[in-house]
Design a protein around this motif. Structure first.
Motif, PDB file in Angstrom:
ATOM      1  N   GLU A  56     -23.005 -14.637  -2.851  1.00  0.00           N
ATOM      2  CA  GLU A  56     -22.551 -14.069  -4.124  1.00  0.00           C
ATOM      3  C   GLU A  56     -21.078 -13.674  -4.038  1.00  0.00           C
ATOM      4  OE1 GLU A  56     -23.384 -10.153  -6.967  1.00  0.00           O
ATOM      5  OE2 GLU A  56     -24.776 -10.650  -5.349  1.00  0.00           O
ATOM      6  N   ARG A  57     -20.695 -13.058  -2.913  1.00  0.00           N
ATOM      7  CA  ARG A  57     -19.295 -12.662  -2.747  1.00  0.00           C
ATOM      8  C   ARG A  57     -18.380 -13.875  -2.660  1.00  0.00           C
ATOM      9  NH1 ARG A  57     -17.604  -8.955   2.283  1.00  0.00           N
ATOM     10  NH2 ARG A  57     -18.316 -10.801   3.418  1.00  0.00           N
ATOM     11  N   ARG A  58     -18.815 -14.901  -1.919  1.00  0.00           N
ATOM     12  CA  ARG A  58     -18.002 -16.105  -1.782  1.00  0.00           C
ATOM     13  C   ARG A  58     -17.802 -16.775  -3.138  1.00  0.00           C
ATOM     14  NH1 ARG A  58     -20.777 -18.199   1.879  1.00  0.00           N
ATOM     15  NH2 ARG A  58     -22.034 -19.607   0.622  1.00  0.00           N
ATOM     16  N   ASP A  59     -18.877 -16.838  -3.929  1.00  0.00           N
ATOM     17  CA  ASP A  59     -18.772 -17.416  -5.267  1.00  0.00           C
ATOM     18  C   ASP A  59     -17.822 -16.599  -6.141  1.00  0.00           C
ATOM     19  OD1 ASP A  59     -20.529 -19.405  -4.573  1.00  0.00           O
ATOM     20  OD2 ASP A  59     -22.280 -18.473  -5.514  1.00  0.00           O
ATOM     21  N   SER A  60     -17.938 -15.280  -6.049  1.00  0.00           N
ATOM     22  CA  SER A  60     -17.096 -14.406  -6.871  1.00  0.00           C
ATOM     23  C   SER A  60     -15.632 -14.511  -6.476  1.00  0.00           C
ATOM     24  CB  SER A  60     -17.554 -12.954  -6.743  1.00  0.00           C
ATOM     25  OG  SER A  60     -18.861 -12.785  -7.250  1.00  0.00           O
ATOM     26  N   CYS A  61     -15.380 -14.748  -5.189  1.00  0.00           N
ATOM     27  CA  CYS A  61     -13.997 -14.790  -4.714  1.00  0.00           C
ATOM     28  C   CYS A  61     -13.380 -16.179  -4.785  1.00  0.00           C
ATOM     29  CB  CYS A  61     -13.930 -14.281  -3.282  1.00  0.00           C
ATOM     30  SG  CYS A  61     -14.197 -12.506  -3.119  1.00  0.00           S
ATOM     31  N   TYR A  62     -14.144 -17.210  -4.399  1.00  0.00           N
ATOM     32  CA  TYR A  62     -13.541 -18.517  -4.200  1.00  0.00           C
ATOM     33  C   TYR A  62     -14.193 -19.679  -4.960  1.00  0.00           C
ATOM     34  CZ  TYR A  62     -11.064 -16.255  -0.337  1.00  0.00           C
ATOM     35  OH  TYR A  62     -10.281 -15.421   0.413  1.00  0.00           O
ATOM     36  N   THR A  63     -15.496 -19.805  -4.854  1.00  0.00           N
ATOM     37  CA  THR A  63     -16.124 -21.070  -5.264  1.00  0.00           C
ATOM     38  C   THR A  63     -16.697 -21.069  -6.671  1.00  0.00           C
ATOM     39  OG1 THR A  63     -18.217 -20.351  -4.243  1.00  0.00           O
ATOM     40  CG2 THR A  63     -16.705 -21.632  -2.874  1.00  0.00           C
ATOM     41  N   ASN A  66     -15.757 -18.814 -12.411  1.00  0.00           N
ATOM     42  CA  ASN A  66     -14.922 -17.686 -12.817  1.00  0.00           C
ATOM     43  C   ASN A  66     -14.569 -16.811 -11.605  1.00  0.00           C
ATOM     44  OD1 ASN A  66     -15.076 -18.449 -15.563  1.00  0.00           O
ATOM     45  ND2 ASN A  66     -17.046 -17.408 -15.769  1.00  0.00           N
ATOM     46  N   SER A  67     -14.262 -17.476 -10.485  1.00  0.00           N
ATOM     47  CA  SER A  67     -13.940 -16.762  -9.247  1.00  0.00           C
ATOM     48  C   SER A  67     -12.588 -16.070  -9.360  1.00  0.00           C
ATOM     49  CB  SER A  67     -13.912 -17.735  -8.070  1.00  0.00           C
ATOM     50  OG  SER A  67     -12.834 -18.651  -8.209  1.00  0.00           O
ATOM     51  N   VAL A  68     -12.338 -15.168  -8.434  1.00  0.00           N
ATOM     52  CA  VAL A  68     -11.066 -14.449  -8.413  1.00  0.00           C
ATOM     53  C   VAL A  68      -9.888 -15.408  -8.327  1.00  0.00           C
ATOM     54  CG1 VAL A  68      -9.614 -12.958  -6.973  1.00  0.00           C
ATOM     55  CG2 VAL A  68     -11.955 -12.288  -7.481  1.00  0.00           C
ATOM     56  N   MET A  69      -9.971 -16.415  -7.456  1.00  0.00           N
ATOM     57  CA  MET A  69      -8.854 -17.333  -7.284  1.00  0.00           C
ATOM     58  C   MET A  69      -8.555 -18.108  -8.555  1.00  0.00           C
ATOM     59  SD  MET A  69      -8.062 -16.385  -4.364  1.00  0.00           S
ATOM     60  CE  MET A  69      -6.631 -17.442  -4.169  1.00  0.00           C
ATOM     61  N   ASN A  70      -9.604 -18.524  -9.270  1.00  0.00           N
ATOM     62  CA  ASN A  70      -9.394 -19.212 -10.548  1.00  0.00           C
ATOM     63  C   ASN A  70      -8.811 -18.269 -11.595  1.00  0.00           C
ATOM     64  OD1 ASN A  70     -10.347 -21.658  -9.591  1.00  0.00           O
ATOM     65  ND2 ASN A  70     -12.435 -21.328 -10.301  1.00  0.00           N
ATOM     66  N   PHE A 137     -12.143 -10.804   2.707  1.00  0.00           N
ATOM     67  CA  PHE A 137     -12.679 -10.415   1.406  1.00  0.00           C
ATOM     68  C   PHE A 137     -12.208  -9.021   1.005  1.00  0.00           C
ATOM     69  CE2 PHE A 137     -15.778 -13.665   2.773  1.00  0.00           C
ATOM     70  CZ  PHE A 137     -15.690 -14.501   1.681  1.00  0.00           C
ATOM     71  N   ALA A 138     -12.095  -8.136   1.984  1.00  0.00           N
ATOM     72  CA  ALA A 138     -11.629  -6.783   1.675  1.00  0.00           C
ATOM     73  C   ALA A 138     -10.189  -6.817   1.167  1.00  0.00           C
ATOM     74  CB  ALA A 138     -11.744  -5.898   2.905  1.00  0.00           C
ATOM     75  N   GLU A 171     -14.079  -5.280 -14.636  1.00  0.00           N
ATOM     76  CA  GLU A 171     -15.488  -5.536 -14.306  1.00  0.00           C
ATOM     77  C   GLU A 171     -15.596  -6.398 -13.047  1.00  0.00           C
ATOM     78  OE1 GLU A 171     -17.552  -7.269 -17.577  1.00  0.00           O
ATOM     79  OE2 GLU A 171     -17.234  -5.542 -18.905  1.00  0.00           O
ATOM     80  N   LEU A 172     -14.757  -7.427 -12.954  1.00  0.00           N
ATOM     81  CA  LEU A 172     -14.781  -8.306 -11.787  1.00  0.00           C
ATOM     82  C   LEU A 172     -14.328  -7.551 -10.537  1.00  0.00           C
ATOM     83  CD1 LEU A 172     -15.206 -11.022 -10.478  1.00  0.00           C
ATOM     84  CD2 LEU A 172     -12.945 -11.742 -11.296  1.00  0.00           C
ATOM     85  N   SER A 173     -13.309  -6.712 -10.687  1.00  0.00           N
ATOM     86  CA  SER A 173     -12.827  -5.920  -9.563  1.00  0.00           C
ATOM     87  C   SER A 173     -13.917  -4.970  -9.064  1.00  0.00           C
ATOM     88  CB  SER A 173     -11.592  -5.120  -9.984  1.00  0.00           C
ATOM     89  OG  SER A 173     -11.099  -4.346  -8.903  1.00  0.00           O
ATOM     90  N   ALA A 174     -14.604  -4.324 -10.000  1.00  0.00           N
ATOM     91  CA  ALA A 174     -15.690  -3.407  -9.630  1.00  0.00           C
ATOM     92  C   ALA A 174     -16.830  -4.162  -8.954  1.00  0.00           C
ATOM     93  CB  ALA A 174     -16.198  -2.678 -10.870  1.00  0.00           C
ATOM     94  N   LYS A 175     -17.095  -5.384  -9.406  1.00  0.00           N
ATOM     95  CA  LYS A 175     -18.158  -6.202  -8.807  1.00  0.00           C
ATOM     96  C   LYS A 175     -17.829  -6.532  -7.356  1.00  0.00           C
ATOM     97  CE  LYS A 175     -20.572 -10.624  -9.310  1.00  0.00           C
ATOM     98  NZ  LYS A 175     -20.679 -11.883 -10.089  1.00  0.00           N
ATOM     99  N   LEU A 176     -16.555  -6.854  -7.091  1.00  0.00           N
ATOM    100  CA  LEU A 176     -16.142  -7.174  -5.727  1.00  0.00           C
ATOM    101  C   LEU A 176     -16.297  -5.958  -4.814  1.00  0.00           C
ATOM    102  CD1 LEU A 176     -12.925  -9.333  -6.236  1.00  0.00           C
ATOM    103  CD2 LEU A 176     -15.262 -10.097  -5.852  1.00  0.00           C
ATOM    104  N   HIS A 177     -15.869  -4.796  -5.299  1.00  0.00           N
ATOM    105  CA  HIS A 177     -16.032  -3.575  -4.510  1.00  0.00           C
ATOM    106  C   HIS A 177     -17.509  -3.316  -4.213  1.00  0.00           C
ATOM    107  CE1 HIS A 177     -12.010  -1.937  -4.171  1.00  0.00           C
ATOM    108  NE2 HIS A 177     -11.771  -2.213  -5.440  1.00  0.00           N
ATOM    109  N   SER A 178     -18.343  -3.514  -5.221  1.00  0.00           N
ATOM    110  CA  SER A 178     -19.771  -3.249  -5.078  1.00  0.00           C
ATOM    111  C   SER A 178     -20.423  -4.176  -4.052  1.00  0.00           C
ATOM    112  CB  SER A 178     -20.471  -3.404  -6.430  1.00  0.00           C
ATOM    113  OG  SER A 178     -21.857  -3.221  -6.308  1.00  0.00           O
ATOM    114  N   VAL A 179     -20.129  -5.471  -4.152  1.00  0.00           N
ATOM    115  CA  VAL A 179     -20.772  -6.421  -3.241  1.00  0.00           C
ATOM    116  C   VAL A 179     -20.241  -6.239  -1.815  1.00  0.00           C
ATOM    117  CG1 VAL A 179     -19.166  -8.375  -3.529  1.00  0.00           C
ATOM    118  CG2 VAL A 179     -21.571  -8.822  -3.048  1.00  0.00           C
ATOM    119  N   ASN A 180     -18.962  -5.883  -1.663  1.00  0.00           N
ATOM    120  CA  ASN A 180     -18.425  -5.584  -0.327  1.00  0.00           C
ATOM    121  C   ASN A 180     -19.170  -4.410   0.296  1.00  0.00           C
ATOM    122  OD1 ASN A 180     -16.440  -7.552   0.058  1.00  0.00           O
ATOM    123  ND2 ASN A 180     -14.911  -6.402  -1.084  1.00  0.00           N
TER     124      ASN A 180
END
Length: 234
Positions: A56-63, A66-70, A137-138, A171-180
């Motif tokens: 889930e974190r990898r998808d949210s960040c990279y793959t 609507n990932s962070v990188m995109n 990821f952090a 919302e996306l930023s909060a999601k990343l903090h939560s999953v980390n």
């Protein structure tokens, strides 16, 4: 585990088997083996849960679509369009981008230089500067949060894309903090459970050894019952 279960199978029909300790009794072994099985299952389940969170974190960040990188790519394009490619807003975001590409980190290295006669006299600790990508990821989570905070301060920021609105970015930023945080807690729980399992296997080995000694002392090294369990190694 299989060896311990085999030993227990041999012991169950033996009505005259009376160990010195309750731990090596049929009931004691049966209960303990079941607890080890339960711990094994817990480790398996925790491992699966951790892998799902990591995905889930990898998808949210990279793959993910609507990932962070995109989002960062689209966000920078939007800022260039709205404020200009040479604007101060772009310069602020470029500073954050550089942190994602490279960071100067320090690490301590302990050396023990030899004396004139070739023997080591004392240890000397020096600091070495290492250049490395800040792509954990952090770090990505922190940098993305910095992006959002920076963009939120831009006067007149009005993106056409719904995903680039400050509320969605937060919302996306909060999601990343939560999953980390979830992954960190899951790793802690998994390490603790693995340690508990290792201690239980040590205990299981000790119990099987005691059972073997008990059986050998009572029935003899050439007895059929001892021959059945002597090769069982936990």
């Amino acid at each position: 585990m299989r060896a311990a279960q085999d030993v227990l199978t041999v012991l169950k029909p033996m009505e005259d088997y009376i160990p010195l300790r309750q731990e090596e009794s049929v009931e004691g072994m049966d209960t303990f083996i079941q607890s080890v099985v339960a711990t094994n299952n817990s480790v398996t389940n925790l491992t699966k849960e951790k892998k799902l969170l990591v995905k889930e974190r990898r998808d949210s960040c990279y793959t993910g679509q609507n990932s962070v990188m995109n989002i960062l790519t689209a966000l920078k394009a939007n800022i260039k369009y709205q404020y200009g490619k040479n604007s101060g807003q772009i310069e602020l975001l470029e500073e954050i981008s550089k942190r994602m590409k490279s960071v100067r980190a320090e690490k301590a290295i302990t050396n023990a230089p030899p004396s004139e006669d070739g023997t080591v006299t004392q240890q000397v600790t020096e600091t070495q500067v290492v250049k490395q990508g800040e792509k954990t990821f952090a770090s990505l989570t922190k940098n993305f949060n910095d992006y959002v905070t920076t963009v939120a301060a831009f006067e007149g920021y009005l993106p056409a894309n719904e995903l680039l609105k400050i509320e969605k970015l937060n919302e996306l930023s909060a999601k990343l903090h939560s999953v980390n945080n979830e992954i960190a807690l899951k790793l802690l729980e998994l390490r603790s459970m693995k340690q508990q399992r290792a201690e239980m296997y040590d205990e299981l080995r000790d119990r099987v050894k005691r059972i073997k000694l008990n059986i050998r002392a009572k029935y003899g090294a050439n007895s059929s019952v001892y021959k059945q369990i002597r090769t069982k190694v936990v």
